[in-house]
Design a protein around this motif. Structure first.
Motif, PDB file in Angstrom:
ATOM      1  N   UNK A 274       0.857  -1.194   0.000  1.00 49.00           N
ATOM      2  CA  UNK A 274       0.000   0.000   0.000  1.00 49.00           C
ATOM      3  C   UNK A 274       0.887   1.236   0.000  1.00 49.00           C
ATOM      4  N   UNK A 275       1.355   1.601  -1.171  1.00 51.05           N
ATOM      5  CA  UNK A 275       2.256   2.754  -1.268  1.00 51.05           C
ATOM      6  C   UNK A 275       1.570   3.986  -1.833  1.00 51.05           C
ATOM      7  N   UNK A 276       0.326   3.821  -2.244  1.00 50.45           N
ATOM      8  CA  UNK A 276      -0.433   4.969  -2.723  1.00 50.45           C
ATOM      9  C   UNK A 276      -1.615   5.181  -1.782  1.00 50.45           C
ATOM     10  N   UNK A 277      -2.471   6.116  -2.136  1.00 49.35           N
ATOM     11  CA  UNK A 277      -3.553   6.465  -1.232  1.00 49.35           C
ATOM     12  C   UNK A 277      -4.776   6.875  -2.035  1.00 49.35           C
ATOM     13  N   UNK A 278      -5.941   6.430  -1.588  1.00 48.09           N
ATOM     14  CA  UNK A 278      -7.186   6.869  -2.216  1.00 48.09           C
ATOM     15  C   UNK A 278      -7.596   8.219  -1.680  1.00 48.09           C
ATOM     16  N   UNK A 279      -8.670   8.755  -2.206  1.00 44.15           N
ATOM     17  CA  UNK A 279      -9.093  10.109  -1.843  1.00 44.15           C
ATOM     18  C   UNK A 279      -9.483  10.235  -0.373  1.00 44.15           C
ATOM     19  N   UNK A 280      -9.891   9.127   0.239  1.00 44.15           N
ATOM     20  CA  UNK A 280     -10.242   9.165   1.661  1.00 44.15           C
ATOM     21  C   UNK A 280      -9.079   8.736   2.552  1.00 44.15           C
TER      22      UNK A 280
ATOM     23  N   UNK B 237      -3.674   2.211  -1.135  1.00 44.65           N
ATOM     24  CA  UNK B 237      -3.776   1.690  -2.496  1.00 44.65           C
ATOM     25  C   UNK B 237      -2.387   1.241  -2.933  1.00 44.65           C
ATOM     26  N   UNK B 238      -2.337   0.503  -4.034  1.00 46.85           N
ATOM     27  CA  UNK B 238      -1.048   0.038  -4.537  1.00 46.85           C
ATOM     28  C   UNK B 238      -1.201  -0.568  -5.911  1.00 46.85           C
ATOM     29  N   UNK B 239      -0.316  -1.488  -6.228  1.00 51.42           N
ATOM     30  CA  UNK B 239      -0.323  -2.123  -7.542  1.00 51.42           C
ATOM     31  C   UNK B 239      -1.614  -2.921  -7.734  1.00 51.42           C
ATOM     32  N   UNK B 240      -2.339  -2.638  -8.794  1.00 48.08           N
ATOM     33  CA  UNK B 240      -3.573  -3.372  -9.066  1.00 48.08           C
ATOM     34  C   UNK B 240      -3.556  -3.926 -10.490  1.00 48.08           C
ATOM     35  N   UNK B 241      -3.705  -3.066 -11.492  1.00 51.75           N
ATOM     36  CA  UNK B 241      -3.724  -3.589 -12.874  1.00 51.75           C
ATOM     37  C   UNK B 241      -2.312  -3.821 -13.409  1.00 51.75           C
ATOM     38  N   UNK B 242      -1.379  -2.995 -12.973  1.00 53.90           N
ATOM     39  CA  UNK B 242       0.001  -3.130 -13.438  1.00 53.90           C
ATOM     40  C   UNK B 242       0.218  -2.727 -14.877  1.00 53.90           C
ATOM     41  N   UNK B 243      -0.761  -2.058 -15.488  1.00 57.06           N
ATOM     42  CA  UNK B 243      -0.603  -1.671 -16.900  1.00 57.06           C
ATOM     43  C   UNK B 243      -1.187  -0.298 -17.214  1.00 57.06           C
ATOM     44  N   UNK B 244      -1.228   0.561 -16.216  1.00 63.36           N
ATOM     45  CA  UNK B 244      -1.603   1.948 -16.488  1.00 63.36           C
ATOM     46  C   UNK B 244      -3.071   2.200 -16.700  1.00 63.36           C
TER      47      UNK B 244
ATOM     48  N   UNK C  51      -5.223   3.584 -12.030  1.00 62.47           N
ATOM     49  CA  UNK C  51      -4.858   4.719 -11.168  1.00 62.47           C
ATOM     50  C   UNK C  51      -4.658   4.333  -9.704  1.00 62.47           C
ATOM     51  N   UNK C  52      -4.578   3.082  -9.356  1.00 68.19           N
ATOM     52  CA  UNK C  52      -4.397   2.709  -7.949  1.00 68.19           C
ATOM     53  C   UNK C  52      -2.966   2.896  -7.463  1.00 68.19           C
ATOM     54  N   UNK C  53      -2.039   3.100  -8.367  1.00 65.06           N
ATOM     55  CA  UNK C  53      -0.629   3.158  -7.994  1.00 65.06           C
ATOM     56  C   UNK C  53      -0.043   4.563  -8.054  1.00 65.06           C
TER      57      UNK C  53
ATOM     58  N   UNK D 137       6.459  15.655  -9.066  1.00 65.45           N
ATOM     59  CA  UNK D 137       5.364  15.639 -10.028  1.00 65.45           C
ATOM     60  C   UNK D 137       4.262  14.716  -9.495  1.00 65.45           C
ATOM     61  N   UNK D 138       3.087  15.295  -9.244  1.00 69.88           N
ATOM     62  CA  UNK D 138       2.005  14.518  -8.629  1.00 69.88           C
ATOM     63  C   UNK D 138       1.355  13.556  -9.627  1.00 69.88           C
ATOM     64  N   UNK D 139       0.654  12.563  -9.098  1.00 66.76           N
ATOM     65  CA  UNK D 139      -0.182  11.639  -9.875  1.00 66.76           C
ATOM     66  C   UNK D 139       0.556  10.921 -10.994  1.00 66.76           C
ATOM     67  N   UNK D 140       1.719  10.370 -10.681  1.00 72.23           N
ATOM     68  CA  UNK D 140       2.459   9.564 -11.655  1.00 72.23           C
ATOM     69  C   UNK D 140       2.141   8.095 -11.404  1.00 72.23           C
ATOM     70  N   UNK D 141       1.956   7.332 -12.460  1.00 75.84           N
ATOM     71  CA  UNK D 141       1.655   5.910 -12.302  1.00 75.84           C
ATOM     72  C   UNK D 141       2.948   5.146 -12.010  1.00 75.84           C
ATOM     73  N   UNK D 142       3.017   4.568 -10.832  1.00 72.95           N
ATOM     74  CA  UNK D 142       4.217   3.823 -10.441  1.00 72.95           C
ATOM     75  C   UNK D 142       4.435   2.616 -11.337  1.00 72.95           C
TER      76      UNK D 142
END
Ligand code: FES
Length: 167
Positions: free
Chosen positions: A15-21, A25-32, A35-37, A44-49
């Motif tokens: 869980x290295x990312x965070x949802x709006x609440x 969040x973290x790796x989910x689809x792995x292909x861009x 937006x979970x990552x 630079x904000x909102x970069x896909x890990x």
């Protein structure tokens, strides 16, 4: 050669990312695609890990759950270019997936000056899944979809189409 998401996962952090609440969040689809990552990379904000390859001295931060718009935090963190490059073409195609590649090939063969832009580091999209790392290339060697995509990308390039990747 690893994506930022893969490198973080390798450390055991899921869980290295965070949802709006503020939820993890973290790796989910792995292909861009999901937006979970999203992370902040070098300010630079909102970069896909999952879509960003690790680089030397890269600073990756967990995003704020809800950036404070009143403080101008977003404006401070976004890198807005001071000037824009001008390019001339007959047709601009957004997306280097199967449809974009097919359109580029037909249009270029008909004599149009074509540019294709794509947010990913390489053409092909999710369907033709071109490997972005050495490891992925080894795993996909012999994969029919990847091979047919590489062939189509080559044909499109041979027609003189300009590709702007990671754009
Ligand atoms: S994991 Fe879905 S966009 Fe990165």
């Amino acid at each position: 050669g690893m994506s930022v998401a893969a490198a973080i996962e390798a450390t055991g952090r899921h869980e290295f990312s965070r949802g709006i609440k503020g939820e993890g969040r973290g790796l989910f689809c792995g292909m861009g695609a999901c937006h979970d990552c999203l992370v902040t990379i070098d300010g630079k904000v909102s970069q896909r890990a999952c879509m960003t390859i690790v680089d030397d001295d890269m600073q990756v931060l967990r995003p704020a759950a809800r950036p404070d718009l009143a403080t101008g935090q977003i404006a401070d963190l976004c890198s807005v270019p001071h000037s824009l490059t001008t390019r001339t073409m007959d047709v601009l195609i957004v997306g280097a997936g199967p449809a974009g590649l097919a359109a580029a090939e037909v249009l270029a063969a008909a004599g149009a000056k074509v540019t294709v832009i794509d947010e990913r580091p390489s053409a092909g999209g999710q369907y033709f899944k071109q490997p972005s790392t050495r490891n992925a290339a080894e795993r996909l060697s012999g994969d029919e979809q990847a091979l047919s995509g590489a062939a189509l990308i080559g044909e499109v390039r041979d027609h003189g189409v300009t590709f702007l990747s990671a754009t």
